[in-house]
Design a protein around this motif. Structure first.
Motif, PDB file in Angstrom:
ATOM      1  N   THR A 109     -13.577   7.194  11.509  1.00  0.00           N
ATOM      2  CA  THR A 109     -12.839   5.955  11.322  1.00  0.00           C
ATOM      3  C   THR A 109     -11.758   6.110  10.268  1.00  0.00           C
ATOM      4  OG1 THR A 109     -14.641   5.339   9.881  1.00  0.00           O
ATOM      5  CG2 THR A 109     -14.619   4.376  12.076  1.00  0.00           C
ATOM      6  N   MET A 133     -11.133  -1.591   6.311  1.00  0.00           N
ATOM      7  CA  MET A 133     -11.373  -0.178   6.084  1.00  0.00           C
ATOM      8  C   MET A 133     -11.285   0.102   4.593  1.00  0.00           C
ATOM      9  SD  MET A 133     -12.017   2.787   6.661  1.00  0.00           S
ATOM     10  CE  MET A 133     -12.368   2.464   8.371  1.00  0.00           C
ATOM     11  N   GLY A 193       3.918   1.906  -0.040  1.00  0.00           N
ATOM     12  CA  GLY A 193       5.036   2.015   0.889  1.00  0.00           C
ATOM     13  C   GLY A 193       4.663   1.779   2.337  1.00  0.00           C
ATOM     14  N   HIS A 194       3.408   1.687   2.635  1.00  0.00           N
ATOM     15  CA  HIS A 194       3.053   1.332   4.010  1.00  0.00           C
ATOM     16  C   HIS A 194       3.539  -0.088   4.251  1.00  0.00           C
ATOM     17  CE1 HIS A 194      -0.550   4.326   4.022  1.00  0.00           C
ATOM     18  NE2 HIS A 194       0.627   4.912   4.032  1.00  0.00           N
ATOM     19  N   ASP A 195       4.414  -0.249   5.185  1.00  0.00           N
ATOM     20  CA  ASP A 195       4.989  -1.585   5.318  1.00  0.00           C
ATOM     21  C   ASP A 195       4.334  -2.394   6.420  1.00  0.00           C
ATOM     22  OD1 ASP A 195       8.068  -0.724   7.074  1.00  0.00           O
ATOM     23  OD2 ASP A 195       5.977  -0.250   7.460  1.00  0.00           O
ATOM     24  N   GLN A 196       3.088  -2.098   6.669  1.00  0.00           N
ATOM     25  CA  GLN A 196       2.340  -2.992   7.549  1.00  0.00           C
ATOM     26  C   GLN A 196       2.241  -4.357   6.883  1.00  0.00           C
ATOM     27  OE1 GLN A 196       1.037  -2.554  10.506  1.00  0.00           O
ATOM     28  NE2 GLN A 196       1.647  -0.435  10.716  1.00  0.00           N
ATOM     29  N   ARG A 197       2.196  -5.362   7.673  1.00  0.00           N
ATOM     30  CA  ARG A 197       1.982  -6.681   7.096  1.00  0.00           C
ATOM     31  C   ARG A 197       0.504  -6.815   6.757  1.00  0.00           C
ATOM     32  NH1 ARG A 197       1.279 -12.064   8.430  1.00  0.00           N
ATOM     33  NH2 ARG A 197       0.789 -11.648  10.599  1.00  0.00           N
ATOM     34  N   PRO A 226       0.866  -4.395  15.333  1.00  0.00           N
ATOM     35  CA  PRO A 226       1.693  -4.973  16.382  1.00  0.00           C
ATOM     36  C   PRO A 226       1.424  -4.305  17.713  1.00  0.00           C
ATOM     37  CG  PRO A 226       3.020  -3.620  14.909  1.00  0.00           C
ATOM     38  CD  PRO A 226       1.644  -3.668  14.329  1.00  0.00           C
ATOM     39  N   ASP A 286       0.837  -1.189   0.000  1.00  0.00           N
ATOM     40  CA  ASP A 286       0.000   0.000   0.000  1.00  0.00           C
ATOM     41  C   ASP A 286       0.872   1.239   0.000  1.00  0.00           C
ATOM     42  OD1 ASP A 286      -1.917   1.916   2.118  1.00  0.00           O
ATOM     43  OD2 ASP A 286      -2.611   1.288   0.174  1.00  0.00           O
ATOM     44  N   VAL A 298      -4.148   5.338  10.964  1.00  0.00           N
ATOM     45  CA  VAL A 298      -3.168   4.926  11.954  1.00  0.00           C
ATOM     46  C   VAL A 298      -2.630   3.548  11.637  1.00  0.00           C
ATOM     47  CG1 VAL A 298      -2.870   4.277  14.362  1.00  0.00           C
ATOM     48  CG2 VAL A 298      -4.152   6.322  13.776  1.00  0.00           C
ATOM     49  N   THR A 299      -3.490   2.690  11.180  1.00  0.00           N
ATOM     50  CA  THR A 299      -3.062   1.326  10.936  1.00  0.00           C
ATOM     51  C   THR A 299      -2.724   1.093   9.474  1.00  0.00           C
ATOM     52  OG1 THR A 299      -5.386   0.757  10.748  1.00  0.00           O
ATOM     53  CG2 THR A 299      -4.317   0.321  12.847  1.00  0.00           C
ATOM     54  N   ARG A 325      -9.620   5.625   1.848  1.00  0.00           N
ATOM     55  CA  ARG A 325      -8.252   6.108   1.945  1.00  0.00           C
ATOM     56  C   ARG A 325      -8.228   7.599   1.659  1.00  0.00           C
ATOM     57  NH1 ARG A 325      -4.754   2.866  -1.714  1.00  0.00           N
ATOM     58  NH2 ARG A 325      -3.212   4.426  -1.206  1.00  0.00           N
ATOM     59  N   ARG A 365       6.704   5.650   4.793  1.00  0.00           N
ATOM     60  CA  ARG A 365       6.339   4.320   5.324  1.00  0.00           C
ATOM     61  C   ARG A 365       5.847   4.479   6.749  1.00  0.00           C
ATOM     62  NH1 ARG A 365      11.077   2.391   2.355  1.00  0.00           N
ATOM     63  NH2 ARG A 365      12.319   2.876   4.184  1.00  0.00           N
ATOM     64  N   ARG A 366       4.885   3.669   7.081  1.00  0.00           N
ATOM     65  CA  ARG A 366       4.170   3.876   8.335  1.00  0.00           C
ATOM     66  C   ARG A 366       4.137   2.591   9.163  1.00  0.00           C
ATOM     67  NH1 ARG A 366      -0.257   7.310   9.598  1.00  0.00           N
ATOM     68  NH2 ARG A 366       0.116   8.281   7.603  1.00  0.00           N
ATOM     69  N   ARG A 367       4.290   2.749  10.423  1.00  0.00           N
ATOM     70  CA  ARG A 367       4.097   1.627  11.350  1.00  0.00           C
ATOM     71  C   ARG A 367       3.286   2.115  12.528  1.00  0.00           C
ATOM     72  NH1 ARG A 367       9.999  -1.307  11.613  1.00  0.00           N
ATOM     73  NH2 ARG A 367      10.045  -1.917   9.426  1.00  0.00           N
ATOM     74  N   SER A 368       2.624   1.216  13.151  1.00  0.00           N
ATOM     75  CA  SER A 368       1.885   1.623  14.348  1.00  0.00           C
ATOM     76  C   SER A 368       1.938   0.524  15.397  1.00  0.00           C
ATOM     77  CB  SER A 368       0.438   1.982  14.006  1.00  0.00           C
ATOM     78  OG  SER A 368      -0.201   0.898  13.391  1.00  0.00           O
ATOM     79  N   VAL A 386      -3.947   2.856   5.792  1.00  0.00           N
ATOM     80  CA  VAL A 386      -5.240   2.808   5.114  1.00  0.00           C
ATOM     81  C   VAL A 386      -5.132   1.913   3.901  1.00  0.00           C
ATOM     82  CG1 VAL A 386      -7.035   4.184   4.031  1.00  0.00           C
ATOM     83  CG2 VAL A 386      -5.663   5.131   5.869  1.00  0.00           C
ATOM     84  N   LEU A 387      -6.077   1.050   3.754  1.00  0.00           N
ATOM     85  CA  LEU A 387      -6.044   0.096   2.668  1.00  0.00           C
ATOM     86  C   LEU A 387      -7.267   0.247   1.804  1.00  0.00           C
ATOM     87  CD1 LEU A 387      -5.083  -2.984   4.798  1.00  0.00           C
ATOM     88  CD2 LEU A 387      -3.580  -1.498   3.516  1.00  0.00           C
ATOM     89  N   VAL A 398      -5.184  -5.291   8.341  1.00  0.00           N
ATOM     90  CA  VAL A 398      -3.865  -4.872   8.791  1.00  0.00           C
ATOM     91  C   VAL A 398      -3.624  -5.473  10.165  1.00  0.00           C
ATOM     92  CG1 VAL A 398      -2.467  -2.893   9.453  1.00  0.00           C
ATOM     93  CG2 VAL A 398      -4.069  -2.707   7.562  1.00  0.00           C
ATOM     94  N   VAL A 399      -2.432  -5.977  10.336  1.00  0.00           N
ATOM     95  CA  VAL A 399      -2.076  -6.455  11.662  1.00  0.00           C
ATOM     96  C   VAL A 399      -1.384  -5.326  12.408  1.00  0.00           C
ATOM     97  CG1 VAL A 399      -0.596  -8.008  12.953  1.00  0.00           C
ATOM     98  CG2 VAL A 399      -1.892  -8.842  10.989  1.00  0.00           C
TER      99      VAL A 399
END
Lengths: 177, 331
Positions: free
Chosen positions: B46, B195, A101-105, B64, A99, B52-53, B198, B151-154, B55-56, B61-62
């Motif tokens: 939402t 979700m 570059g979003h590197d969420q799994r 962590p 997505d 935050v997680t 986007r 790149r995003r992580r949460s 957007v798809l 999304v998992v």
């Protein structure tokens, strides 16, 4: 708990209990069939309709849940083209592998070889009546009797629609649901 | 296996309901009034939660989890967001105080480091389905990381749950003292959800008018929200979930302050007990608030207030670029 709420329907004071007990599940049911924005509106509309028609609620023809699911299903029916478009979009794209570059799994939910893509395509291939009974059972957990009460059709109609739907889904997915 | 359970298991789910929206709907239903479309004061709240997680377009999304229960035990602010003081700058009106705060925010340096990090305490009140129903307050720490490539992580901490009032505690006991969300792992906050929406992230203008124009151009075509509702939703997303520069963030304040229906309140509290200026909008029943530190212009909180009670809040603990790195994603 469901049965105990039957008597609360006609009482405006106690209708709040019906709302509190069932709003989330009705919203979730609609939200799994239509885009969330539309679903939020239709969930509200479901309870407005229920509140206005609370005096005509007949507990002997099914409990509160089937009644509410029935109202919700009729409202969803007004958006059936949007629902089918949504399934077709999911069938085409499925969950993306990445997505931007979003590197969420990212996980595509797969169970028994059934994917979101495959199942979406299969659901798009059902008639409206078939889809209604399948999703009332799958998402609402309604029994055949409750589905019949929700849709205002005979038990035999529910059984035949489910039978046809099961055949179509099996042919499309290659597994028995 | 229940009949057609595979359909339930495989097909995408929906995110939890926005509690403020549920309250508004409940009030309308019980009032028996015809509902005006899009009455939520946090339209598509939402959207931000999904951002935050990650957007798809479709999928799951998992998220962590943070190691251990760090809720309420995070270290104090060390970067952009300092603990607010109750001293306010010399200002003749709340509007002027907000303008000064925005100027101070815009004057902050953009920050250095490889990752942008936002840490917030998320608080959410929710009804249970017990009879009589009772309210539970859920609380968790949420951290969002964004690198220079976007790149995003949460991460999310464990949820802790409590009963906010004596009446809630009585109702909870009457219901048999059931386990609360934070007592077990099957807690809906932070669960994987679907979700479908986007919002495109772009380089944000640092002037209010240009920012507003850009956001209105990005407004989804198939939505019927009023312009103001869309702008408030997008602003919330920018402030909480994007690595916008201090100047762009200040532009967000100015843009919102200029919208019809926006109010500036001189003094408001967040869920962490901090005091700031509130930039808000909504109706007599529900208000959405941005709480802003008057001395720095930093965002303290984004919250929904119903009849004086905060029902849903993100209280920002830290926000800005850092040399720290996010933990590696795990299964």
């Amino acid at each position: 708990m469901t049965a105990s709420l039957d008597g609360a329907v006609a009482d405006p004071e106690r209708f709040a209990t019906v709302f509190d007990a069932h709003y989330e599940e009705i919203r979730r049911y609609i939200g799994r069939r239509l885009d969330l924005d539309v679903a939020e509106d239709l969930a509200a509309e479901t309870f407005l309709v229920a509140f206005r028609r609370r005096h005509s609620f007949d507990a002997s023809r099914g409990g509160v849940r089937p009644w509410l699911y029935g109202i919700a299903t009729r409202l969803v029916g007004r958006h059936r083209r949007a629902e089918v478009r949504r399934y077709r979009a999911l069938a085409r794209s499925g969950p993306p592998q990445d997505d931007d570059g979003h590197d969420q799994r990212i996980v595509e939910r797969v169970s028994a070889g059934v994917t979101v893509r495959g199942l979406s395509a299969a659901l798009a291939g059902l008639s409206r009546g078939e889809r209604d009974v399948v999703l009332l059972v799958a998402y609402g957990g309604l029994t055949y009797d409750e589905v019949a009460a929700a849709l205002g059709v005979a038990n035999g109609t529910v059984a035949s629609r489910l039978s046809r739907a099961r055949t179509k889904l099996r042919d499309s997915l290659g597994v028995e649901l | 296996m229940r009949e057609f359970q595979l359909v339930d298991d495989v097909m995408p789910d929906v995110p939890p309901a926005d509690h403020a929206r549920v309250l508004a709907v409940r009030a309308e239903v019980l009032g028996g009034t015809r509902r005006r479309r899009r009455t939520s004061v946090w339209p598509r709240v939402t959207l931000a939660a999904a951002a935050v997680t990650g957007v798809l377009a479709a999928g799951a999304v998992v998220v962590p989890r943070l190691g251990g229960d760090r809720t309420g035990t995070v270290s104090p602010s060390t970067t952009a967001t300092a603990v607010a003081t109750t001293s306010s700058p010399t200002a003749s009106s709340p509007e002027e105080a907000l303008a000064t705060a925005a100027d101070r925010l815009a004057a902050q340096p953009p920050g250095t480091g490889a990752w942008w990090r936002r840490e917030a305490i998320r608080t959410r009140r929710a009804w249970t389905k017990a009879d009589p129903p009772f309210t539970v307050e859920h609380r968790l720490t949420e951290v969002v990381w964004i690198d220079r490539q976007g790149r995003r992580r949460s991460e999310q901490g464990r949820v802790s749950s409590s009963l906010p009032t004596a009446a809630d505690r009585r109702a909870w006991k009457k219901a048999g003292s059931p386990k609360l969300c934070g007592d077990h792992d099957d807690c809906q906050i932070g669960k994987v959800f679907f979700m479908p929406m986007r919002l495109k992230q772009a380089t944000l203008p640092e002037e209010a008018g240009a920012l507003k124009a850009l956001l209105l151009r990005q407004r989804p075509k198939d939505r019927v929200d009023k312009d103001e509702e869309w702008l408030w939703a997008a602003a919330r997303w920018i402030l909480l979930d994007s690595a916008a520069t201090p100047r762009a963030r200040a532009a967000v304040y100015r843009m919102l302050a200029g919208l019809p229906g926006a109010d500036v309140v001189g003094r408001a509290h967040d869920t962490e007990g901090r005091t700031g200026i509130a930039l808000e909008h909504g109706n007599a029943f529900i208000r959405q608030q941005l709480v802003i530190d008057p001395t720095s212009g930093d965002l303290l909180a984004v919250q929904t207030v119903v009849s004086g009670d905060v029902l849903d809040a993100y209280a920002v603990r830290r926000l800005g670029w850092t040399d720290e790195r996010p933990p590696e994603a795990t299964d």
